[in-house]
Design a protein around this motif. Structure first.
Motif, PDB file in Angstrom:
ATOM      1  N   UNK A   1       0.839  -1.207   0.000  1.00  0.00           N
ATOM      2  CA  UNK A   1       0.000   0.000   0.000  1.00  0.00           C
ATOM      3  C   UNK A   1       0.870   1.253   0.000  1.00  0.00           C
ATOM      4  N   UNK A   2       1.940   1.234   0.786  1.00  0.00           N
ATOM      5  CA  UNK A   2       2.835   2.394   0.815  1.00  0.00           C
ATOM      6  C   UNK A   2       3.526   2.588  -0.529  1.00  0.00           C
ATOM      7  N   UNK A   3       3.953   1.515  -1.163  1.00  0.00           N
ATOM      8  CA  UNK A   3       4.572   1.631  -2.482  1.00  0.00           C
ATOM      9  C   UNK A   3       3.587   2.230  -3.479  1.00  0.00           C
ATOM     10  N   UNK A   4       2.331   1.786  -3.419  1.00  0.00           N
ATOM     11  CA  UNK A   4       1.310   2.348  -4.290  1.00  0.00           C
ATOM     12  C   UNK A   4       1.160   3.844  -4.096  1.00  0.00           C
ATOM     13  N   UNK A   5       1.235   4.298  -2.842  1.00  0.00           N
ATOM     14  CA  UNK A   5       1.144   5.733  -2.554  1.00  0.00           C
ATOM     15  C   UNK A   5       2.341   6.482  -3.143  1.00  0.00           C
ATOM     16  N   UNK A   6       3.515   5.878  -3.052  1.00  0.00           N
ATOM     17  CA  UNK A   6       4.717   6.523  -3.572  1.00  0.00           C
ATOM     18  C   UNK A   6       4.695   6.632  -5.093  1.00  0.00           C
ATOM     19  N   UNK A   7       4.077   5.651  -5.745  1.00  0.00           N
ATOM     20  CA  UNK A   7       4.047   5.618  -7.210  1.00  0.00           C
ATOM     21  C   UNK A   7       2.958   6.502  -7.805  1.00  0.00           C
ATOM     22  N   UNK A   8       1.874   6.705  -7.082  1.00  0.00           N
ATOM     23  CA  UNK A   8       0.678   7.344  -7.643  1.00  0.00           C
ATOM     24  C   UNK A   8       0.966   8.728  -8.214  1.00  0.00           C
ATOM     25  N   UNK A   9       0.670   8.865  -9.505  1.00  0.00           N
ATOM     26  CA  UNK A   9       0.764  10.162 -10.155  1.00  0.00           C
ATOM     27  C   UNK A   9       2.168  10.656 -10.419  1.00  0.00           C
ATOM     28  N   UNK A  10       3.170   9.802 -10.229  1.00  0.00           N
ATOM     29  CA  UNK A  10       4.560  10.228 -10.377  1.00  0.00           C
ATOM     30  C   UNK A  10       5.300   9.332 -11.364  1.00  0.00           C
ATOM     31  N   UNK A  11       6.395   9.867 -11.905  1.00  0.00           N
ATOM     32  CA  UNK A  11       7.310   9.064 -12.710  1.00  0.00           C
ATOM     33  C   UNK A  11       8.421   8.591 -11.782  1.00  0.00           C
ATOM     34  N   UNK A  12       8.505   7.272 -11.592  1.00  0.00           N
ATOM     35  CA  UNK A  12       9.373   6.706 -10.567  1.00  0.00           C
ATOM     36  C   UNK A  12      10.345   5.710 -11.174  1.00  0.00           C
ATOM     37  N   UNK A  13      11.607   5.844 -10.810  1.00  0.00           N
ATOM     38  CA  UNK A  13      12.625   4.868 -11.189  1.00  0.00           C
ATOM     39  C   UNK A  13      12.683   3.787 -10.124  1.00  0.00           C
ATOM     40  N   UNK A  14      12.593   2.530 -10.548  1.00  0.00           N
ATOM     41  CA  UNK A  14      12.729   1.391  -9.656  1.00  0.00           C
ATOM     42  C   UNK A  14      14.064   0.731  -9.967  1.00  0.00           C
ATOM     43  N   UNK A  15      14.969   0.720  -8.985  1.00  0.00           N
ATOM     44  CA  UNK A  15      16.320   0.238  -9.264  1.00  0.00           C
ATOM     45  C   UNK A  15      16.812  -0.665  -8.152  1.00  0.00           C
ATOM     46  N   UNK A  16      17.911  -1.377  -8.440  1.00  0.00           N
ATOM     47  CA  UNK A  16      18.507  -2.283  -7.470  1.00  0.00           C
ATOM     48  C   UNK A  16      19.313  -3.357  -8.170  1.00  0.00           C
ATOM     49  N   UNK A  17      19.989  -4.193  -7.370  1.00  0.00           N
ATOM     50  CA  UNK A  17      20.732  -5.321  -7.929  1.00  0.00           C
ATOM     51  C   UNK A  17      19.779  -6.334  -8.558  1.00  0.00           C
TER      52      UNK A  17
ATOM     53  N   UNK B   1      15.591  -6.831 -19.581  1.00  0.00           N
ATOM     54  CA  UNK B   1      16.710  -6.699 -20.510  1.00  0.00           C
ATOM     55  C   UNK B   1      16.980  -5.242 -20.856  1.00  0.00           C
ATOM     56  N   UNK B   2      15.925  -4.464 -21.046  1.00  0.00           N
ATOM     57  CA  UNK B   2      16.062  -3.064 -21.402  1.00  0.00           C
ATOM     58  C   UNK B   2      15.230  -2.210 -20.455  1.00  0.00           C
ATOM     59  N   UNK B   3      15.692  -0.986 -20.223  1.00  0.00           N
ATOM     60  CA  UNK B   3      14.914  -0.067 -19.393  1.00  0.00           C
ATOM     61  C   UNK B   3      13.598   0.241 -20.092  1.00  0.00           C
ATOM     62  N   UNK B   4      12.503   0.190 -19.325  1.00  0.00           N
ATOM     63  CA  UNK B   4      11.176   0.403 -19.893  1.00  0.00           C
ATOM     64  C   UNK B   4      10.323   1.183 -18.904  1.00  0.00           C
ATOM     65  N   UNK B   5       9.559   2.153 -19.423  1.00  0.00           N
ATOM     66  CA  UNK B   5       8.607   2.884 -18.599  1.00  0.00           C
ATOM     67  C   UNK B   5       7.223   2.283 -18.800  1.00  0.00           C
ATOM     68  N   UNK B   6       6.558   1.965 -17.687  1.00  0.00           N
ATOM     69  CA  UNK B   6       5.234   1.373 -17.736  1.00  0.00           C
ATOM     70  C   UNK B   6       4.220   2.342 -17.121  1.00  0.00           C
ATOM     71  N   UNK B   7       3.236   2.806 -17.904  1.00  0.00           N
ATOM     72  CA  UNK B   7       2.155   3.602 -17.305  1.00  0.00           C
ATOM     73  C   UNK B   7       1.367   2.742 -16.332  1.00  0.00           C
ATOM     74  N   UNK B   8       1.017   3.299 -15.183  1.00  0.00           N
ATOM     75  CA  UNK B   8       0.270   2.563 -14.172  1.00  0.00           C
ATOM     76  C   UNK B   8      -1.217   2.848 -14.295  1.00  0.00           C
ATOM     77  N   UNK B   9      -2.028   1.849 -14.042  1.00  0.00           N
ATOM     78  CA  UNK B   9      -3.476   2.008 -14.203  1.00  0.00           C
ATOM     79  C   UNK B   9      -4.035   3.059 -13.254  1.00  0.00           C
ATOM     80  N   UNK B  10      -3.361   3.254 -12.104  1.00  0.00           N
ATOM     81  CA  UNK B  10      -3.825   4.241 -11.143  1.00  0.00           C
ATOM     82  C   UNK B  10      -3.235   5.623 -11.346  1.00  0.00           C
TER      83      UNK B  10
END
Length: 307
Positions: free
Chosen positions: A166-182, A217-226
């Motif tokens: 739920x918190x991740x959903x709040x962080x993502x809502x309405x924003x362009x977010x980079x998700x990164x890590x190993x 394999x490649x960086x991709x931006x995914x529009x979120x349904x919310x």
């Protein structure tokens, strides 16, 4: 026939082709040669998140001919190329750094270098302790104490028991977010858990090495349904810093920045000077010794590459 021009956002970058969203549709583009020259120090002059201008020719083929100024980006030193950079994504509202303490373990130095880059390029960042159901609670508490003490939000996340989603959903809502890590920290699995409509490949850990397999394999931006969009990136093994002034490096450790006004000398490097409030805070445990060690290692790396 007049050439057609369109402006859009890069949604996917493969290195050869770029998928650009503009005017409610997607177009497949190459890049103009001179753009490569403009980004001579970069392995990828056009990145996901870029706002670009595209031009079609008489055959209907599209070319990216210009890149609008970026408001920020996340960048690292390219693998095995000390003077080359690799930009991960641009024009971000936030970065979410996914970390696992085991299965597989994320090196603390990787975490600190990523955070330094986000601070330097003005990208707000939240740390996600991934696979929380598999982690040792005491180790997670110790990790949170270090990074929350430094000034970062740390959220425990598990796609198995739903913790933190739920918190991740709040962080993502309405924003362009980079998700990164190993590799193997569960980036693609998390995105699919947040928005099941997205078609994102996921994988398991390598049984022989206990390390993550690359599923993106490649960086991709995914529009979120919310609303908003998330940028899923290939797993990153290392995170070399680039173009950060060694005299300003401590500015990008928030806990050091808060403490430095107490130093005796205004130009204190926090390495050897008498009356250094930062080193005193490390000795007293007010600043985590591991974070301070990362600072010293980054300074040492900077000396190796500054030629």
């Amino acid at each position: 026939m007049t050439d057609e021009r369109r402006t859009g956002v890069v949604m996917r970058a493969t290195g050869s082709w770029y998928e650009v969203a503009c005017d409610g549709c997607r177009i497949r583009c190459r890049i103009r040669g001179r753009l490569r020259l403009r980004g001579v120090r970069s392995t990828n002059p056009v990145v996901v998140g870029d706002s670009v201008e595209c031009l079609s020719d008489e055959n209907g083929d599209w070319t990216i001919v210009d890149i609008r100024p970026r408001r920020n980006y996340v960048i690292r030193r390219a693998s095995n190329l000390s003077k080359e950079s690799h930009i991960i994504a641009a024009n971000l509202d936030r970065a979410l750094l996914m970390v696992t303490l085991q299965a597989p373990p994320t090196p603390p130095e990787f975490v600190d270098r990523f955070l330094v880059t986000c601070e330097a390029y003005k990208v707000p960042v939240v740390i996600l302790l991934s696979k929380a159901d598999l982690q040792d609670p005491a180790a997670m508490a110790a990790f949170r104490a270090v990074y929350e003490g430094a000034g970062y939000e740390v959220a425990e996340v598990s796609t198995r028991d739903g913790r933190g989603l739920e918190r991740v959903g709040e962080l993502l809502a309405g924003r362009t977010t980079l998700l990164s890590g190993n590799s193997g920290v569960g980036k693609s699995t998390l995105v699919r858990a947040i928005d099941p409509s997205l078609d994102i490949r996921t994988g398991e850990l390598s049984e022989s090495h206990g390390k993550g397999r690359h599923t993106t394999t490649f960086s991709t931006m995914y529009p979120l349904s919310g609303g908003g969009a998330v940028i899923d990136t290939p797993g990153i093994k290392g995170f070399g810093l680039l173009d950060i002034d060694r005299d300003e490096l401590w500015h990008y450790f928030p806990e050091m920045l808060r403490t430095a006004p107490g130093c005796r000398f205004y130009n204190c490097t926090h390495t050897h000077e008498p009356g250094c409030a930062v080193r005193e805070a490390v000795a007293e445990g007010a600043i985590d010794a591991g974070r301070y060690e990362s600072y010293l290692k980054i300074l040492d790396e900077d000396d190796k590459y500054r030629k």
